[in-house]
Design an enzyme around this catalytic site. Structure first.
Site, PDB file in Angstrom:
ATOM      1  CG  HIS A 141       0.407   0.710   7.600  1.00 39.28           C
ATOM      2  ND1 HIS A 141      -0.705   1.048   8.586  1.00 39.28           N
ATOM      3  CD2 HIS A 141       0.154  -0.829   7.676  1.00 39.28           C
ATOM      4  CE1 HIS A 141      -1.326   0.199   9.273  1.00 39.28           C
ATOM      5  NE2 HIS A 141      -0.918  -0.928   8.654  1.00 39.28           N
ATOM      6  CG  ASP A 218       5.975   2.622   9.753  1.00 38.74           C
ATOM      7  OD1 ASP A 218       6.535   1.727  10.471  1.00 38.74           O
ATOM      8  OD2 ASP A 218       5.004   2.801   9.050  1.00 38.74           O
ATOM      9  CD  GLN A 221       6.052  -5.260   8.091  1.00 34.77           C
ATOM     10  OE1 GLN A 221       6.362  -6.461   8.122  1.00 34.77           O
ATOM     11  NE2 GLN A 221       4.722  -5.222   8.516  1.00 34.77           N
ATOM     12  CE  LYS A 244       3.060  -4.370  12.062  1.00 35.90           C
ATOM     13  NZ  LYS A 244       2.013  -5.134  11.488  1.00 35.90           N
ATOM     14  CB  CYS A 382      -3.391  -0.793   6.633  1.00 36.33           C
ATOM     15  SG  CYS A 382      -4.430  -1.804   7.743  1.00 36.33           S
TER      16      CYS A 382
HETATM   17  N1  PLP Z   1       3.313   0.777   9.492  1.00 34.40           N
HETATM   18  C1  PLP Z   1       3.524  -0.462   9.012  1.00 34.40           C
HETATM   19  C2  PLP Z   1       4.591  -0.099   7.863  1.00 34.40           C
HETATM   20  C3  PLP Z   1       2.944  -1.574   9.312  1.00 34.40           C
HETATM   21  O1  PLP Z   1       3.348  -2.630   8.809  1.00 34.40           O
HETATM   22  C4  PLP Z   1       1.937  -1.611  10.139  1.00 34.40           C
HETATM   23  C5  PLP Z   1       1.445  -2.661  10.523  1.00 34.40           C
HETATM   24  O2  PLP Z   1       1.067  -3.487  10.037  1.00 34.40           O
HETATM   25  C6  PLP Z   1       1.826  -0.287  10.913  1.00 34.40           C
HETATM   26  C7  PLP Z   1       2.618   0.748  10.519  1.00 34.40           C
HETATM   27  C8  PLP Z   1       1.088  -0.270  12.194  1.00 34.40           C
HETATM   28  O3  PLP Z   1       1.468  -0.898  13.045  1.00 34.40           O
HETATM   29  P1  PLP Z   1       0.510  -1.370  14.434  1.00 34.40           P
HETATM   30  O4  PLP Z   1      -0.838  -1.780  13.985  1.00 34.40           O
HETATM   31  O5  PLP Z   1       1.305  -2.221  15.246  1.00 34.40           O
HETATM   32  O6  PLP Z   1       0.600   0.147  15.180  1.00 34.40           O
END
Ligand code: PLP
Length: 425
Positions: A141, A218, A221, A244, A382
């Site tokens: 992401h 990270d 998910q 999430k 993203c």
């Molecule tokens: N990393 C992953 C794998 C994600 O799916 C997301 C959000 O979709 C993020 C990071 C960023 O999360 P946040 O926007 O809640 O900070």
């Protein structure tokens, strides 16, 4: 003044863990899922973007403001002490849920994005020299790319990228081959938000640690699919987002190994993160307060604590089995729609089906489905570098959670047939 009742019962119930997994019962805990705009049911298939909230979370957040609201840590009156207990109690719940060694290793942030930026700025930046390397994967992401690019650009460091296959599977051997004496951190997603690929994070951690390199996972998910277990992953940093994880927006988590957090300078300055301040010199509070400058999202933390309570009351094996079966079903149903091609078919996947349809832009798919109250996401998710690697500008993505059903998958499959008809006109 009334004393805050920190033991107020939540108005919502939690499912009985002894019964077989009953998705209809779980769904009843989520008020929004009962909506039927224009008299037709809402089919929410965008849980990877944000999950819906159980009544327990909504109630806990409202109850906090109604009965316990005060600023935390500094108050000596009972209401403030009660609010502090709720906030710190939420930290302890999150630590248990993620199987972190203890609550002191959990920093509350705004979300995964802020957690990763914190590590990039506070851990990596002072340790990064020209020519050093940061290793990510091609399926990250943007939140797990851009924070590293910011510090790399400033320090003259280099971003290295471990490749993924055409199926969207991480090439672990290639990743290991990219580990070098210059690698200062490895940062990778446990589950890809664009494809649903589950990465063998434990193997990556072992390989990186063999060379003394720390790993950030990270877990944005992974956490909602009950796949996060920090101690068994053995990672050095772990980031996830409350929204999430069936909790509120604006609250997130950074786990860091205690020695690393201790050795890191603060990330932002302000109230609550200091031991003492003078104009000559200030000293810092202990972790985690050192990284939580200013008034935090107290109600958000309380809501996240309630989300974690909700999840902890479920039979995790049953949820995982249910989600795996639903993903298999959804994969078959969507792949069977003519002109549809799945994007991301790694053998290990979780709760996400990305796809394209011949001759139809993903945005058109999502817009036409919306007319039937079906919510899916369309775009680059993203993850523009991943889209480029896979040769698509965008995909349509259906993502599922523990409240998603086969009937919703059927509605999606029928909706996709209608998309074909509409676009063929
Ligand atoms: N990393 C992953 C794998 C994600 O799916 C997301 C959000 O979709 C993020 C990071 C960023 O999360 P946040 O926007 O809640 O900070």
């Amino acid at each position: 003044m009334p004393a805050a009742d920190v033991r107020a019962p939540l108005r919502a119930s939690v499912p009985d863990t002894r019964a077989p997994y009953d998705v209809e019962r779980v769904r009843r805990e989520f008020p929004l899922l009962a909506l039927s705009p224009d008299g037709r049911p809402l089919v929410y298939l965008d849980s990877a973007a944000t999950s819906q909230k159980p009544a327990a979370v909504i109630a806990a957040t409202a109850d906090f403001y109604a009965r316990s609201n005060a600023n935390i840590h500094r108050g000596v009156y009972r209401l403030s002490e009660a609010a502090t207990a709720l906030y710190e109690g939420a930290r302890a719940k999150v630590a248990r849920f993620l199987n972190a060694p203890g609550p002191g290793d959990i920093v509350f942030t705004r979300g995964t994005t802020e957690s990763i930026n914190l590590v990039a700025q506070s851990y990596l930046r002072p340790r990064l020299a020209a020519g050093d390397e940061i290793l990510v994967t091609a399926m990250e992401h943007h939140s797990n790319i851009v924070p590293w690019q910011l510090v790399a650009a400033e320090r003259g460091a280099v971003l290295r990228v471990a490749p993924v296959s055409d199926r969207g599977e991480l090439d672990v051997a290639a990743l290991e081959g990219l580990l070098s004496d210059r690698t200062r951190i490895v940062a990778l997603a446990q589950i890809s938000n664009a494809l649903g690929t589950v990465n063998p994070v434990g193997d990556v951690v072992r390989a990186a640690h063999h060379r003394g390199i720390p790993v950030l996972v990270d877990g944005a998910q992974a956490a909602p699919h009950l796949a996060a277990d920090i101690q068994s992953l053995g990672c050095d940093f772990f980031a996830c987002s409350g929204h999430k994880l069936f909790g509120p927006t604006g609250i997130g988590v950074l786990y860091g190994r205690a020695e690393l957090l201790d050795g890191m300078a603060p990330w932002q300055g302000g109230g609550d993160m200091i031991a003492a301040v003078s104009f000559e010199r200030s000293t810092w509070a202990a972790v985690p307060a050192k990284f939580e400058a200013g008034t935090p999202n107290i109600a958000g933390a309380v809501g996240l604590g309630a989300a974690v309570d909700f999840l902890s009351a479920l039979d995790h094996e049953a949820v995982r089995g249910y989600e795996a079966a639903l993903l298999r079903y959804a994969t078959e149903r969507i792949a069977a729609v003519p002109d549809v091609r799945l994007v991301g078919t790694a053998p290990e996947k979780a709760s996400i089906v990305s796809f394209v349809m011949d001759g139809v832009h993903p945005h058109d798919i999502a817009t036409i489905l919306d007319a039937d109250n079906i919510c899916i996401r369309a775009g680059h998710h993203c993850a523009q570098p991943l889209m480029a690697r896979l040769g698509v500008a965008a995909t349509a993505r259906a993502s599922f959670a523990l409240y998603s059903t086969r009937a919703e998958v059927d509605a999606l499959a029928a909706g996709l047939e209608r998309v074909r008809q509409v676009m063929a006109r």
